[in-house]
Design a protein around this motif. Structure first.
Motif, short mmCIF file in Angstrom:
data_model
loop_
_atom_site.label_atom_id
_atom_site.label_comp_id
_atom_site.label_asym_id
_atom_site.label_seq_id
_atom_site.Cartn_x
_atom_site.Cartn_y
_atom_site.Cartn_z
N ASP A 1 67.87 55.37 4.82
CA ASP A 1 68.14 55.00 3.43
C ASP A 1 67.28 53.79 3.05
OD1 ASP A 1 69.16 54.48 0.95
OD2 ASP A 1 71.26 54.76 1.53
N TYR B 1 65.78 58.64 2.11
CA TYR B 1 66.26 58.49 0.73
C TYR B 1 65.51 57.36 0.05
CZ TYR B 1 69.58 58.57 -3.13
OH TYR B 1 70.15 58.70 -4.39
N ARG C 1 73.51 59.43 -4.61
CA ARG C 1 73.25 58.96 -3.25
C ARG C 1 74.35 59.40 -2.30
NH1 ARG C 1 74.14 53.26 -1.58
NH2 ARG C 1 73.19 52.94 0.46
#
Length: 443
Positions: free
Chosen positions: A392, A355, A376
């Motif tokens: 992440d 991400y 998210r």
């Protein structure tokens, strides 16, 4: 009477501008007003300020209304001057992103028939009339020089590998450790050779193939995995999700019938050989585009320059007051992750999601994660539901003293950002390998 009219007019100017925000938000309710934070930001606050200006203009004493109106109009004018200053500086960045060349650069590249400007696969397939997944263009053009952007130092480009991606061709001489799926962040937008994400991973000892093209979204990345995954059979596959536009790109991709078939368990993803005719047509289209150059129309339409100027986009971004559109639910994203994981596991590989946060999170004194976190959460929840690990990068970047230093003016990673992200991935891959070794030892 003249003073009364003056006060009303100068109060009406900022009042009308502020009123445009709630009107636009209510006309696009699901995107800008359906959730409480967005309603407050785009409807309630500007609406109340607009009413206040109109009320002062209509009912306050002429001297006071004129003073308030002049002050409000002056502030608005100052904001637009500030916006104009930053818009001028942004134009050169946007032209570089579109591949604007000087006359000398354009003439040099025209003589080289093996050069193509930057492109998106969705756009080329649309212009080529693609209607079957097996015949679709899902890669770049092998052994060509691809222009990523132009900068003050000149043209930034790379020579595509045997499949049409930004890798040294010898990366395929041995089994690939990691296949990176993604868009311009994976392609290495405007980063010189050796400084992009995949190059940094290779420098860290991980044999990495960058399978990314600008403009890609999750669905076309799934299709790309379906075509090239079985050929390369990498140990790890990572889909790099960019929160800036991947959700919107997915919505557009799902509207393409032939691309939706990539979700099917029995989808025919095709081969490079089945896509040769589409590749030929696409190359012809790019040749025409290269000769035409970048026009002022492209600058305004592809970058929404005029709309952003009216909305004071640059100014509000620097204050940290830009809220993204409301994120709609999209259950197809989970289906994409499910299918990508199944494909990867079919040859014994592991699938992970990476991400990448947008630059807007880290700009301005009022920057905040709250407006951006709904997307998210949706992405992480979809991955968790499929048992997929998420790397992440946002958490790691947010922990830095100055996160903004990871990004270039074009909102992509700069060399420092690409190196930082690569180190995070390398660290997680090593942790995964260590976990696997411990599991084997226990057995």
């Amino acid at each position: 009477m003249i003073k009364r009219h003056l006060g009303l007019v100068v109060c009406a100017l900022p009042g009308l501008y502020l009123l445009a925000s709630p009107i636009y938000a209510l006309l696009n309710y699901q995107l800008f007003a359906a959730e409480a934070p967005h309603f407050v930001r785009y409807v309630l606050i500007p609406g109340l300020l607009a009413i206040a200006f109109f009320a002062v203009g209509l009912f306050a004493k002429p001297r006071f209304s004129a003073l308030v109106g002049i002050c409000g109009s002056s502030v608005l004018l100052a904001l637009f001057l500030f916006e104009a200053m930053h818009t001028v500086s942004v134009v050169s960045v946007r032209l570089g992103m579109l591949g604007q060349l000087s006359e000398a650069q354009a003439e040099t590249l025209k003589r080289n028939k093996n050069v193509v400007p930057g492109f998106t696969l969705r756009g080329l397939n649309r212009l080529s009339g693609t209607d079957e997944l097996s015949e679709a263009l899902l890669s770049g053009f092998p052994s060509t020089q691809v222009v990523l952007c132009t900068s003050k130092s000149g043209v930034v480009s790379y020579t595509a590998d045997r499949y049409g991606f930004n890798n040294p061709d010898d990366v395929y001489n041995h089994r690939v450790d990691l296949m990176l799926l993604g868009d311009s962040f994976v392609e290495g937008f405007c980063l010189p050779p050796g400084e992009d994400l995949a190059s940094r991973l290779r420098a860290g000892g991980l044999s990495t193939a960058s399978i990314g093209i600008r403009g890609n979204g999750p669905l076309i990345e799934l299709a790309t995995l379906g075509r090239f995954g079985e050929i390369l059979r990498p140990r790890h596959v990572m889909m790099v999700f960019f929160e800036g536009n991947d959700w919107e790109n997915l919505e557009r991709e799902l509207a393409v019938p032939w691309l939706r078939t990539a979700l099917s368990p029995d989808a025919d993803y095709g081969l490079q050989t089945t896509a040769q005719e589409t590749m030929r047509q696409a190359r012809s289209i790019l040749a025409e585009r290269q000769s035409a150059g970048v026009t002022s129309v492209q600058l305004f339409t592809k970058t929404a320059l005029l709309r952003n100027f009216v909305a004071l986009q640059q100014t509000l971004t620097r204050l940290g007051l830009v809220y993204p559109k409301i994120t709609p639910d999209n259950p197809e994203f989970r289906r994409i992750l499910h299918r990508a994981k199944a494909l990867t596991e079919s040859w014994g590989g592991s699938f992970t999601l990476v991400y990448v946060p947008r630059i807007d999170r880290f700009i301005g004194p009022f920057s905040s994660d709250r407006p951006f976190d709904p997307l998210r959460r949706k992405v992480r929840d979809a991955a968790a539901a499929e048992g997929i690990e998420v790397i992440d990068i946002h958490e790691a970047i947010r922990a830095q003293a100055e996160p903004i230093l990871m990004y270039a003016p074009d909102a992509h990673f700069n060399p420092a950002g690409a190196k930082f992200a690569a180190n995070e991935i390398l660290r997680r891959v090593e942790a995964m390998a260590q976990g696997n070794r411990e599991t084997v030892e226990k057995k």
